[in-house]
Every structure is written in structure tokens, then in C-alpha cells.
Design a protein around this motif. Structure first.
Motif, short mmCIF file in Angstrom:
data_model
loop_
_atom_site.label_atom_id
_atom_site.label_comp_id
_atom_site.label_asym_id
_atom_site.label_seq_id
_atom_site.Cartn_x
_atom_site.Cartn_y
_atom_site.Cartn_z
N ARG A 22 53.15 50.20 50.72
CA ARG A 22 52.20 51.31 50.83
C ARG A 22 50.82 50.81 51.27
O ARG A 22 50.18 51.41 52.13
N LEU A 23 50.36 49.72 50.67
CA LEU A 23 49.05 49.21 51.04
C LEU A 23 49.03 48.67 52.47
O LEU A 23 48.02 48.78 53.17
N ALA A 24 50.14 48.13 52.93
CA ALA A 24 50.21 47.59 54.29
C ALA A 24 50.05 48.68 55.34
O ALA A 24 49.67 48.39 56.49
N SER A 25 50.30 49.93 54.95
CA SER A 25 50.19 51.02 55.92
C SER A 25 48.75 51.49 56.10
O SER A 25 48.48 52.34 56.96
N GLU A 26 47.83 50.96 55.30
CA GLU A 26 46.42 51.32 55.39
C GLU A 26 45.67 50.25 56.17
O GLU A 26 45.56 49.11 55.71
N ARG A 27 45.11 50.60 57.32
CA ARG A 27 44.50 49.60 58.19
C ARG A 27 43.22 49.01 57.62
O ARG A 27 42.82 47.90 57.97
N ASP A 28 42.55 49.75 56.72
CA ASP A 28 41.29 49.24 56.19
C ASP A 28 41.44 48.58 54.82
O ASP A 28 40.45 48.28 54.14
N ILE A 29 42.69 48.33 54.38
CA ILE A 29 42.93 47.66 53.11
C ILE A 29 43.66 46.35 53.36
O ILE A 29 44.67 46.32 54.07
N ALA A 30 43.15 45.29 52.77
CA ALA A 30 43.81 43.98 52.84
C ALA A 30 44.29 43.60 51.45
O ALA A 30 43.56 43.73 50.47
N LEU A 31 45.53 43.15 51.36
CA LEU A 31 46.13 42.77 50.09
C LEU A 31 46.22 41.25 49.98
O LEU A 31 46.76 40.59 50.88
N GLY A 32 45.69 40.71 48.89
CA GLY A 32 45.84 39.29 48.60
C GLY A 32 46.71 39.09 47.39
O GLY A 32 46.63 39.84 46.41
N ILE A 33 47.57 38.09 47.42
CA ILE A 33 48.51 37.80 46.32
C ILE A 33 48.24 36.38 45.85
O ILE A 33 48.45 35.42 46.59
N PHE A 34 47.74 36.25 44.62
CA PHE A 34 47.37 34.92 44.15
C PHE A 34 48.45 34.34 43.23
O PHE A 34 49.16 35.08 42.55
N PRO A 35 48.59 33.02 43.21
CA PRO A 35 49.57 32.38 42.33
C PRO A 35 49.04 32.31 40.91
O PRO A 35 47.89 31.92 40.67
N VAL A 36 49.85 32.68 39.94
CA VAL A 36 49.41 32.62 38.55
C VAL A 36 49.48 31.20 38.00
O VAL A 36 48.86 30.89 36.98
N ARG A 37 50.19 30.33 38.68
CA ARG A 37 50.28 28.94 38.24
C ARG A 37 50.24 28.01 39.46
O ARG A 37 50.77 28.34 40.51
N GLY A 38 49.60 26.87 39.25
CA GLY A 38 49.66 25.82 40.26
C GLY A 38 48.50 25.74 41.23
O GLY A 38 48.31 24.71 41.86
N ASN A 39 47.71 26.80 41.37
CA ASN A 39 46.60 26.76 42.34
C ASN A 39 45.51 27.72 41.87
O ASN A 39 45.27 28.77 42.47
N SER A 40 44.84 27.35 40.82
CA SER A 40 43.82 28.21 40.23
C SER A 40 42.68 28.48 41.20
O SER A 40 42.12 29.58 41.23
N ALA A 41 42.33 27.47 42.02
CA ALA A 41 41.22 27.64 42.97
C ALA A 41 41.53 28.75 43.96
O ALA A 41 40.66 29.60 44.26
N SER A 56 48.90 42.70 36.04
CA SER A 56 50.12 42.85 35.25
C SER A 56 49.76 43.25 33.83
O SER A 56 48.80 42.74 33.24
N ALA A 57 50.52 44.17 33.27
CA ALA A 57 50.29 44.61 31.89
C ALA A 57 51.09 43.77 30.90
O ALA A 57 51.02 44.02 29.69
N ALA A 58 51.84 42.78 31.39
CA ALA A 58 52.69 41.95 30.53
C ALA A 58 51.87 40.82 29.92
O ALA A 58 51.63 39.80 30.57
N LYS A 59 51.43 40.99 28.68
CA LYS A 59 50.49 40.06 28.06
C LYS A 59 51.05 38.66 27.88
O LYS A 59 50.27 37.69 27.81
N ASP A 60 52.36 38.51 27.80
CA ASP A 60 52.94 37.19 27.60
C ASP A 60 53.50 36.59 28.89
O ASP A 60 54.14 35.54 28.84
N GLU A 61 53.25 37.24 30.01
CA GLU A 61 53.65 36.70 31.31
C GLU A 61 52.45 36.27 32.14
O GLU A 61 52.51 35.29 32.88
N LEU A 62 51.35 37.01 32.02
CA LEU A 62 50.14 36.70 32.78
C LEU A 62 49.30 35.69 32.01
O LEU A 62 48.95 35.93 30.85
#
Length: 344
Positions: A22-41, A56-62
């Protein structure tokens, strides 16, 4: 991501494809996906430039460094909204967001059908002793069917603590099974509770009358340890406790004692203080407990629906609309000023 675009960021924890599509269909929105482990920077590079953080609402996964707390907000000066990926928002400090002029939204109702079905499955499973029967069939020969004889639910009373999106659907399913439905909800009038399919009662009356007590309330300061040694003790002897709400609303040690004493006949538990609970957790050793791992709202249908409504709410918010599932409306004045400064 271009600075001219509206920037949405999420972690690489699993989410149904409908969100990204859905977000990819919006030309003025860019989506970034960050790794939760391994590359904090890399994660902080994305988060620090985000306009919307879909968390994420999963308190023991995030990992806790990525919880939406004051520390994170201070590192994300352009953040306008934290979007929780479910009905709950245990990973979000709502007060800190409000003080920072950051909106908090959730996806209430997106998984209501799945959670309601799971609730009724637990009611049936515990009452009919299905889990006990399944375990004994796999390990014993020669026991009597009457040894695992359960009870019909028709004609019994179910008490709903909270009758919002999920509780309302539970009420409808329960009536179809012939249950009497009573409910308490501090946010609703008696007339509205009646309209949603239940007889309004006080919390004390609900505990005393119900054959099944089922939790459908949010986890907040007012509901933490709502179900404790005292309230379990005030439930009808031989009744059954069901929770598909959030860990922490019931006291696990008190529930263990209520079951061991025989005061409660059984329990259906989908949510835990620690998820998943340790294998030696005493509730997992009880045949009278139907235990699941916070999966009431985890179905193909509900995950797809939550992803879709999450993305649409973000699209609409970034277009200037007021989000329909806003948790902290008191943040709106400060948010509007910040939005004008940040997005124009």
C-alpha cells in the motif's frame, strides 16, 4: 530516502505484505525497513529521519532500544506519529509521545474476528476438557470417556470485562451458543453496552455471576493486576477464566493458586508476562489450562487486515487527515504545529 518525501520507517520484524504494497503505491511516501539486530547504526539513521514510525506491538520481540520512549523521541526530531502494529501498544510510552507532540495510533478492530473466535474456542476447549482428552489419548490406553467428561456451555453465563471491538464480537458468538452475556466497561454507558449485545453489570456482579470471565480490556495503569488473588477469589466456584487481552492484567501466580485450590475449574490463557512463557511455567503443567502463545489475533486474515488498515491510516494521516484510531487526541494541537513546520 529523499528529503522531499514523507518518510515511514518500520523494523524488519514480520508484517503482512499488504503494508509495504500500500505504501509503495504512494509516490510521495518512502518506506525504510531497519534491522532490529546486527546494525544499530543503520536502524538509527532511518529512525532519526522518520515522519512515521510503524512499531511492532510485540514487547518481547522488539528490542527495547526501539521502543517509542522519550529517549527514542529525542533522537527523532521529525517524528509526527507512532503507529502501533496491533490493537495494543505496549512498546509505546503514550505520555512521552503526547509531551513531544507525537500522535499515537493503533489498529483497534483489525483482528477482532480472529480474537473473538479464539476466545470462544478457549471457552469450548476448557469447558469440554478437550485439551485433557487430547493429551490422554496420546499417552494412555484404557481410561473411560467419562474421565474427561466436560460441560455444555449453552445456558451458562459469560462475563466480558470490556466490550469494545473484540468484546462485541465475542458477545455475538456467545449468544449464538446459547450463553447469557453480561459485561462491564467503564468507558461505555449502560445503553451502549446493551446495544452491543450484553446486559450491563458492575465488575463485582460480573465476577459473582459468571461461569466464564473473559478479559477484553486494554492494559494500562487502571487494569494492571486487575485479576488477582482477591478478584479470582470472588469468581464463582468452578468457573473458568479466559484472557486474550494482555499479559499483566492478570496475576499469573494468583491464577496458579486459584486453579490448584480447585476454586477455578480451568483457564484459557493466550497472553503472558513473558512471551513465550518459560517451559517450566506452572500454568503449562496443568491439564485444566488451555495455553496459547499470544496467537488469538494471529491468522492470515487478521494479519493481512491489520497491515492494510495500518498503511491506509498512515497514508491518510500524512495527507492531513485526522486518524480514526487515535490514542492521544490531546496531542493534536502540538502535533498540528509541528506538522506545519516539518511538512509544510
Amino acid at each position: 530516502m529523499s528529503k522531499l518525501q514523507k518518510r515511514v520507517v518500520r523494523s524488519d520484524l514480520w508484517i503482512a505484505p499488504a503494508f509495504d504494497e500500500r505504501l509503495a503505491s504512494e509516490r510521495d511516501i518512502a518506506l525504510g525497513i531497519f534491522p532490529v539486530r546486527g546494525n544499530s547504526a543503520a536502524a538509527w539513521d532511518m529512525l532519526s529521519a522518520a515522519h512515521v514510525y510503524h512499531i511492532s506491538a510485540a514487547k518481547d520481540e522488539l528490542p527495547q532500544e526501539f521502543f517509542a520512549r522519550a529517549e527514542l523521541l529525542a533522537r527523532c526530531p521529525d517524528l509526527l506519529c507512532v503507529s502501533a502494529g496491533g490493537a495494543g501498544y505496549d512498546t509505546v510510552d503514550v505520555d512521552a509521545c503526547t509531551k513531544a507532540g507525537v500522535l499515537v495510533v493503533n489498529q483497534a478492530g483489525g483482528n477482532a474476528i480472529s480474537v473473538a473466535e479464539h476466545t470462544l474456542a478457549m471457552v469450548l476447549g476448557v469447558s469440554r476438557r478437550m485439551i485433557e482428552g487430547d493429551r490422554r489419548m496420546r499417552s494412555e490406553i484404557g481410561y473411560s470417556r467419562e474421565d474427561v467428561m466436560g460441560h455444555e456451555i449453552c445456558g451458562k453465563t459469560i462475563g466480558l470485562v470490556g466490550i469494545g471491538h473484540i468484546g462485541s464480537r465475542v458477545a455475538g458468538l456467545a449468544r449464538a451458543f446459547g450463553l447469557e452475556v453480561i459485561a462491564t466497561d467503564p468507558f461505555l454507558s449502560h445503553e451502549e453496552i446493551t446495544r452491543r449485545g450484553a446486559q450491563p453489570v458492575s465488575f463485582d456482579e460480573l465476577l459473582a455471576r459468571s461461569d466464564f470471565v473473559s478479559l477484553h480490556c486494554p492494559r494500562d495503569a487502571s487494569t494492571m493486576k486487575l485479576m488477582n488473588a482477591d478478584t479470582f477469589g470472588r469468581m464463582k466456584k468452578g468457573s473458568i477464566f479466559i484472557t486474550t487481552a494482555r499479559g499483566g492484567i492478570h496475576d499469573e501466580a494468583a491464577l496458579v493458586q486459584a486453579l490448584r485450590s480447585g476454586h477455578l475449574a480451568g483457564a484459557g490463557v493466550d497472553v503472558w508476562d513473558q512471551e513465550p512463557p518459560p517451559l517450566d511455567h506452572p500454568l503449562l503443567g496443568m491439564d485444566t489450562v488451555f495455553a496459547t502463545y499470544h496467537v488469538a489475533g494471529v491468522t492470515h486474515e487478521s494479519r493481512g487486515n491489520v497491515a492494510a488498515i495500518s498503511a491506509q491510516q498512515i497514508v491518510d494521516l500524512l495527507a492531513g487527515q485526522r486518524p480514526p484510531r487515535l490514542i492521544n487526541p490531546e496531542a493534536l494541537p502540538a502535533y498540528e504545529k509541528r506538522r506545519a513546520q516539518i511538512l509544510g
